[in-house]
Design a protein around this motif. Sequence first.
Motif, PDB file in Angstrom:
ATOM      1  N   GLY A 113      70.075  87.886 104.694  1.00  0.00           N
ATOM      2  CA  GLY A 113      69.462  89.140 105.113  1.00  0.00           C
ATOM      3  C   GLY A 113      67.988  88.934 105.396  1.00  0.00           C
ATOM      4  O   GLY A 113      67.558  87.847 105.780  1.00  0.00           O
ATOM      5  N   HIS A 114      67.190  89.953 105.206  1.00  0.00           N
ATOM      6  CA  HIS A 114      65.771  89.900 105.550  1.00  0.00           C
ATOM      7  C   HIS A 114      64.930  89.373 104.381  1.00  0.00           C
ATOM      8  O   HIS A 114      65.110  89.791 103.241  1.00  0.00           O
ATOM      9  N   ILE A 115      64.049  88.453 104.698  1.00  0.00           N
ATOM     10  CA  ILE A 115      63.068  87.959 103.735  1.00  0.00           C
ATOM     11  C   ILE A 115      61.673  88.166 104.329  1.00  0.00           C
ATOM     12  O   ILE A 115      61.506  88.159 105.551  1.00  0.00           O
ATOM     13  N   GLU A 116      60.689  88.365 103.477  1.00  0.00           N
ATOM     14  CA  GLU A 116      59.320  88.563 103.935  1.00  0.00           C
ATOM     15  C   GLU A 116      58.512  87.288 103.763  1.00  0.00           C
ATOM     16  O   GLU A 116      58.752  86.501 102.843  1.00  0.00           O
ATOM     17  N   PHE A 117      57.556  87.097 104.667  1.00  0.00           N
ATOM     18  CA  PHE A 117      56.667  85.946 104.575  1.00  0.00           C
ATOM     19  C   PHE A 117      55.427  86.338 103.778  1.00  0.00           C
ATOM     20  O   PHE A 117      54.750  87.308 104.111  1.00  0.00           O
ATOM     21  N   HIS A 118      55.138  85.595 102.741  1.00  0.00           N
ATOM     22  CA  HIS A 118      53.906  85.818 101.993  1.00  0.00           C
ATOM     23  C   HIS A 118      53.591  84.559 101.208  1.00  0.00           C
ATOM     24  O   HIS A 118      54.480  83.796 100.823  1.00  0.00           O
ATOM     25  N   ASP A 119      52.305  84.331 101.009  1.00  0.00           N
ATOM     26  CA  ASP A 119      51.839  83.158 100.273  1.00  0.00           C
ATOM     27  C   ASP A 119      51.452  83.603  98.870  1.00  0.00           C
ATOM     28  O   ASP A 119      50.363  84.138  98.648  1.00  0.00           O
ATOM     29  N   ARG A 120      52.344  83.407  97.922  1.00  0.00           N
ATOM     30  CA  ARG A 120      52.071  83.792  96.545  1.00  0.00           C
ATOM     31  C   ARG A 120      51.150  82.765  95.893  1.00  0.00           C
ATOM     32  O   ARG A 120      51.485  81.584  95.820  1.00  0.00           O
ATOM     33  N   ARG A 121      50.017  83.227  95.434  1.00  0.00           N
ATOM     34  CA  ARG A 121      49.084  82.334  94.757  1.00  0.00           C
ATOM     35  C   ARG A 121      49.088  82.645  93.268  1.00  0.00           C
ATOM     36  O   ARG A 121      48.373  83.531  92.812  1.00  0.00           O
ATOM     37  N   ALA A 122      49.913  81.932  92.533  1.00  0.00           N
ATOM     38  CA  ALA A 122      49.954  82.129  91.086  1.00  0.00           C
ATOM     39  C   ALA A 122      48.642  81.642  90.485  1.00  0.00           C
ATOM     40  O   ALA A 122      47.993  80.732  90.997  1.00  0.00           O
ATOM     41  N   ALA A 123      48.251  82.260  89.392  1.00  0.00           N
ATOM     42  CA  ALA A 123      46.984  81.917  88.753  1.00  0.00           C
ATOM     43  C   ALA A 123      47.057  80.522  88.136  1.00  0.00           C
ATOM     44  O   ALA A 123      48.048  80.136  87.523  1.00  0.00           O
ATOM     45  N   LEU A 124      45.979  79.759  88.339  1.00  0.00           N
ATOM     46  CA  LEU A 124      45.843  78.445  87.731  1.00  0.00           C
ATOM     47  C   LEU A 124      44.504  78.433  86.999  1.00  0.00           C
ATOM     48  O   LEU A 124      43.467  78.688  87.613  1.00  0.00           O
ATOM     49  N   PRO A 125      44.503  78.193  85.707  1.00  0.00           N
ATOM     50  CA  PRO A 125      43.245  78.208  84.951  1.00  0.00           C
ATOM     51  C   PRO A 125      42.181  77.317  85.584  1.00  0.00           C
ATOM     52  O   PRO A 125      42.495  76.293  86.198  1.00  0.00           O
ATOM     53  N   PHE A 126      40.931  77.705  85.415  1.00  0.00           N
ATOM     54  CA  PHE A 126      39.806  77.036  86.080  1.00  0.00           C
ATOM     55  C   PHE A 126      39.820  75.523  85.857  1.00  0.00           C
ATOM     56  O   PHE A 126      39.707  74.743  86.809  1.00  0.00           O
ATOM     57  N   ARG A 127      39.943  75.082  84.612  1.00  0.00           N
ATOM     58  CA  ARG A 127      39.901  73.648  84.330  1.00  0.00           C
ATOM     59  C   ARG A 127      41.040  72.903  85.004  1.00  0.00           C
ATOM     60  O   ARG A 127      40.859  71.799  85.531  1.00  0.00           O
ATOM     61  N   GLN A 128      42.220  73.487  84.983  1.00  0.00           N
ATOM     62  CA  GLN A 128      43.361  72.843  85.621  1.00  0.00           C
ATOM     63  C   GLN A 128      43.201  72.827  87.133  1.00  0.00           C
ATOM     64  O   GLN A 128      43.598  71.864  87.804  1.00  0.00           O
ATOM     65  N   ARG A 129      42.604  73.884  87.665  1.00  0.00           N
ATOM     66  CA  ARG A 129      42.358  73.953  89.106  1.00  0.00           C
ATOM     67  C   ARG A 129      41.464  72.791  89.543  1.00  0.00           C
ATOM     68  O   ARG A 129      41.750  72.106  90.523  1.00  0.00           O
ATOM     69  N   TRP A 130      40.395  72.563  88.802  1.00  0.00           N
ATOM     70  CA  TRP A 130      39.476  71.496  89.168  1.00  0.00           C
ATOM     71  C   TRP A 130      40.011  70.119  88.815  1.00  0.00           C
ATOM     72  O   TRP A 130      39.664  69.124  89.469  1.00  0.00           O
ATOM     73  N   LEU A 131      40.879  70.027  87.833  1.00  0.00           N
ATOM     74  CA  LEU A 131      41.539  68.750  87.540  1.00  0.00           C
ATOM     75  C   LEU A 131      42.417  68.341  88.723  1.00  0.00           C
ATOM     76  O   LEU A 131      42.375  67.181  89.175  1.00  0.00           O
ATOM     77  N   VAL A 132      43.204  69.275  89.229  1.00  0.00           N
ATOM     78  CA  VAL A 132      44.059  68.984  90.385  1.00  0.00           C
ATOM     79  C   VAL A 132      43.196  68.614  91.591  1.00  0.00           C
ATOM     80  O   VAL A 132      43.507  67.673  92.332  1.00  0.00           O
ATOM     81  N   THR A 133      42.100  69.334  91.792  1.00  0.00           N
ATOM     82  CA  THR A 133      41.204  69.037  92.911  1.00  0.00           C
ATOM     83  C   THR A 133      40.641  67.624  92.792  1.00  0.00           C
ATOM     84  O   THR A 133      40.610  66.866  93.765  1.00  0.00           O
ATOM     85  N   ALA A 134      40.210  67.258  91.593  1.00  0.00           N
ATOM     86  CA  ALA A 134      39.610  65.943  91.378  1.00  0.00           C
ATOM     87  C   ALA A 134      40.616  64.818  91.613  1.00  0.00           C
ATOM     88  O   ALA A 134      40.256  63.740  92.106  1.00  0.00           O
ATOM     89  N   LEU A 135      41.880  65.053  91.282  1.00  0.00           N
ATOM     90  CA  LEU A 135      42.901  64.016  91.424  1.00  0.00           C
ATOM     91  C   LEU A 135      43.416  63.881  92.855  1.00  0.00           C
ATOM     92  O   LEU A 135      43.950  62.834  93.222  1.00  0.00           O
ATOM     93  N   THR A 136      43.264  64.922  93.644  1.00  0.00           N
ATOM     94  CA  THR A 136      43.888  64.916  94.982  1.00  0.00           C
ATOM     95  C   THR A 136      42.892  65.000  96.127  1.00  0.00           C
ATOM     96  O   THR A 136      43.309  65.045  97.287  1.00  0.00           O
ATOM     97  N   TRP A 137      41.572  64.995  95.860  1.00  0.00           N
ATOM     98  CA  TRP A 137      40.591  65.361  96.881  1.00  0.00           C
ATOM     99  C   TRP A 137      40.645  64.537  98.170  1.00  0.00           C
ATOM    100  O   TRP A 137      40.379  65.080  99.249  1.00  0.00           O
ATOM    101  N   PRO A 138      40.993  63.233  98.150  1.00  0.00           N
ATOM    102  CA  PRO A 138      41.005  62.516  99.439  1.00  0.00           C
ATOM    103  C   PRO A 138      41.991  63.119 100.447  1.00  0.00           C
ATOM    104  O   PRO A 138      41.631  63.408 101.592  1.00  0.00           O
TER     105      PRO A 138
END
Length: 303
Positions: free
Chosen positions: A267-292
């Motif tokens: 049937g019908h599905i909607e398009f949306h980008d769900r941005r679940a919350a990621l704690p600040f420290r974890q957000r920057w940890l992921v950024t630091a590990l993947t930045w290239p």
Amino acid sequence: MADAQPVIFVGGLGRSGTTLLERLLGEIPGVAPLGEVVHLWARGVRADEPCGCGQPFSQCTFWSKVGSRAFGYWRESRAVMLQELRARVDRTRRIPGFAVGLLTREAELAEYVSAYSRIYAAAAEVAAARVVIDSSKHASLAYCLSATMDLRVVHVVRDPRAVAASWRRRVRRPEDGRPMARWAPARTAMHWLAQNLAFEVLRWKGVQVVRVHYEDLVQDPVATLTELAGDLELTDSHETLGFIEDGQARLGVAHTVSGNPMRFAVGHIEFHDRRAALPFRQRWLVTALTWPLLLMYGYPLAY
């Protein structure tokens, strides 16, 4: 039985939108989505989990016909043998060897890939399709298949911070209510880096790899799919994308053997980008590990 060529392999780390993309491409005439074929033996043949149509694998008419054409019938012994083969030849740690042309266990690799080829050909025949899609995701399988097959890869990329947030969520499988796997952000980041880098190397080796950003897909699905369908030579007309309108897509029943819960959507599905919350420290940890690769793919460091 004629070979089903070409095969479109949808790759990328889980929770990046691979199932959504496969379902959308599967609505184009002549395209048959098969789900994550890598799990067919364990989850389909052995565990008898539901097909995307809702029927148990053993009772799905489509997959029964595929098994009959490909192998005579689905056998437990073959499932065990191919799972053992997978453990020996379809491994992420073997990718560097594939990348530099150092193939080992070639006889086993040929037998392993032959099983996929037979499934693809049989599925194309049963579905009367000219193209089949395997959304198995894993780069290691793409390397195995590309060693002997005409393979075209759609590489789905999503911001690793969003992927990490998704892997933290508690999600239950609709088939049996069991919780799906959860990963810590650091583990997600390392897998994101390894999988995406592997697909970049696969492109460098000469395999056709078309990159799609998940964010583009949900923000402008018609434009993104039109461009992708053209690159894959699936269609040259907007008319075949009539199932998308007003920020929604209309999905029919799909015989997908495995994948995330979206494979059951009808049937019908909607398009949306769900941005679940990621704690600040974890957000920057992921950024630091993947930045290239993060910067190479055009994502901002701030999230």
